[in-house]
Design a protein around this motif. Structure first.
Motif, PDB file in Angstrom:
ATOM      1  N   ARG A 236      52.823   0.824  32.051  1.00 48.42           N
ATOM      2  CA  ARG A 236      53.085   0.259  33.384  1.00 48.42           C
ATOM      3  C   ARG A 236      51.757  -0.282  33.879  1.00 48.42           C
ATOM      4  O   ARG A 236      50.822   0.474  34.126  1.00 48.42           O
ATOM      5  N   ARG A 239      50.137  -5.789  36.486  1.00 48.89           N
ATOM      6  CA  ARG A 239      51.094  -6.883  36.641  1.00 48.89           C
ATOM      7  C   ARG A 239      52.458  -6.349  37.046  1.00 48.89           C
ATOM      8  O   ARG A 239      53.148  -6.930  37.892  1.00 48.89           O
ATOM      9  N   ASP A 240      52.855  -5.214  36.458  1.00 52.59           N
ATOM     10  CA  ASP A 240      54.132  -4.599  36.819  1.00 52.59           C
ATOM     11  C   ASP A 240      54.149  -4.205  38.294  1.00 52.59           C
ATOM     12  O   ASP A 240      55.171  -4.340  38.974  1.00 52.59           O
ATOM     13  N   LEU A 242      52.464  -5.607  40.779  1.00 51.76           N
ATOM     14  CA  LEU A 242      52.595  -6.816  41.603  1.00 51.76           C
ATOM     15  C   LEU A 242      54.013  -7.362  41.543  1.00 51.76           C
ATOM     16  O   LEU A 242      54.583  -7.760  42.568  1.00 51.76           O
ATOM     17  N   GLN A 243      54.591  -7.399  40.341  1.00 51.81           N
ATOM     18  CA  GLN A 243      55.947  -7.910  40.216  1.00 51.81           C
ATOM     19  C   GLN A 243      56.941  -7.036  40.977  1.00 51.81           C
ATOM     20  O   GLN A 243      57.857  -7.550  41.630  1.00 51.81           O
ATOM     21  N   SER A 244      56.759  -5.717  40.908  1.00 49.74           N
ATOM     22  CA  SER A 244      57.655  -4.817  41.640  1.00 49.74           C
ATOM     23  C   SER A 244      57.492  -4.982  43.142  1.00 49.74           C
ATOM     24  O   SER A 244      58.476  -4.945  43.896  1.00 49.74           O
ATOM     25  N   TYR A 245      56.267  -5.179  43.600  1.00 49.92           N
ATOM     26  CA  TYR A 245      56.021  -5.349  45.027  1.00 49.92           C
ATOM     27  C   TYR A 245      56.761  -6.567  45.560  1.00 49.92           C
ATOM     28  O   TYR A 245      57.423  -6.517  46.601  1.00 49.92           O
ATOM     29  N   ILE A 246      56.671  -7.664  44.813  1.00 52.49           N
ATOM     30  CA  ILE A 246      57.320  -8.896  45.264  1.00 52.49           C
ATOM     31  C   ILE A 246      58.837  -8.793  45.123  1.00 52.49           C
ATOM     32  O   ILE A 246      59.597  -9.239  45.986  1.00 52.49           O
ATOM     33  N   ARG A 247      59.299  -8.164  44.032  1.00 53.87           N
ATOM     34  CA  ARG A 247      60.740  -8.092  43.785  1.00 53.87           C
ATOM     35  C   ARG A 247      61.433  -7.116  44.726  1.00 53.87           C
ATOM     36  O   ARG A 247      62.515  -7.407  45.256  1.00 53.87           O
ATOM     37  N   THR A 251      59.674 -11.089  49.584  1.00 54.76           N
ATOM     38  CA  THR A 251      58.549 -12.006  49.461  1.00 54.76           C
ATOM     39  C   THR A 251      57.979 -12.292  50.845  1.00 54.76           C
ATOM     40  O   THR A 251      58.661 -12.885  51.689  1.00 54.76           O
TER      41      THR A 251
END
Length: 288
Positions: A236, A239-240, A242-247, A251
């Motif tokens: 984990r 990048r994971d 950041l992607q989880s935060y946005i998803r 947004t």
């Protein structure tokens, strides 16, 4: 290289009993974390979690789905049809059973048997995997590899997950190299990476080999059958996060704005830097 912090070591000393059982000295192990292979000494009770006789008894257990096993012969996958048995009442979604006799024949013919669902089938292994998850904070995938004497299992390859390989029975010769790309995100696939070994060892019962993700490696059993447990540490990464935060967090408004009209003429690095600045501003601003 990002060094392992004192806080990491303190956490593992106070909350890492399972890791200690697998690698012995956790301080020494953490010196290699994520950047170099290493051989460590495991506790004697680890081998008792899945001894050789229990592995063979699982092969003959009736009613196990064929997906509980995966076979490799000369590094190539063995088709499931060679070791599966049809159900008496087949139908959509009804997976074939594993054919124990066929599994043994394949093994005697030089195939490595991989126990894919060993964590679900053996409570003692499940306890080790769960304890390791608690110690490290990462998910753990566990498998067992049974290789006939004088044979190899997988072809030379690298994995996207770091692994702790605990030798249970017999011995296996291992070669591990440096990665061509640190912490790769693309699977090795059918490629056979060539590498100069930075670690060569004969792994014996009671020893654990740590292989960081991305490091190419290859192993072969010596003059007796080899059985080892593999604990893969599911990565984990930042990048994971950041992607989880946005998803999951939605947004934020600054990230919903269109790119500037001159974006086509700007470099990806420049655009990424501005995106990071916008995200940093969002994280620093008080929650609405």
């Amino acid at each position: 290289m990002t060094p392992t912090t004192t806080t990491d070591r303190q956490e593992l000393r106070s909350h890492g009993p399972t890791l200690g059982r697998l690698v012995g000295d956790t301080d020494a192990f953490l010196e290699h974390w994520e950047h170099a292979p290493a051989v460590a000494e495991a506790s004697a009770d680890v081998a008792r979690a899945f001894p050789l006789d229990r592995a063979f008894s699982l092969l003959g257990t009736p009613g196990l789905p064929v997906s509980c096993f995966r076979l490799l012969r000369d590094g190539a996958p063995v088709p499931q049809q060679e070791y599966s048995a049809a159900r008496e009442r087949p139908g959509p979604g009804r997976e074939p059973f594993a054919d124990g006799a066929a599994l043994l024949r394949a093994y005697e013919d030089g195939a490595t048997i991989i126990f894919e669902e060993v964590r679900l089938l053996v409570p003692e292994v499940a306890a080790l995997a769960s304890g390791l998850e608690e110690d490290l904070g990462f998910g753990i995938y566990c498998a067992a590899f049974l290789t006939p004497a004088g044979n190899s299992g997988a072809r030379p390859h690298y994995d996207l997950a770091s692994g702790l390989l605990c030798q249970i029975h017999g011995s296996k010769v291992w070669s591990v190299g440096d990665p061509s790309e640190r912490w790769p995100a693309t699977p090795c696939g059918d490629a056979r990476p060539e590498f100069d070994p930075v670690l060569e060892t004969v792994l014996r019962p009671g020893q654990t080999l740590y292989i960081p993700r991305g490091h190419p490696h290859a192993g072969a059993a010596t003059d007796e059958p080899s059985l080892h447990l593999s604990f893969a540490i599911k990565p984990r990464t930042w990048r994971d996060v950041l992607q989880s935060y946005i998803r999951l967090g939605g947004t934020p408004e600054p990230l919903r704005e269109l790119l500037p009209l001159d974006h086509a003429g700007r470099s990806p690095e420049e655009l990424a830097a501005e995106a990071v600045d916008r995200l940093r501003a969002v994280l620093r601003s008080p929650a609405e």
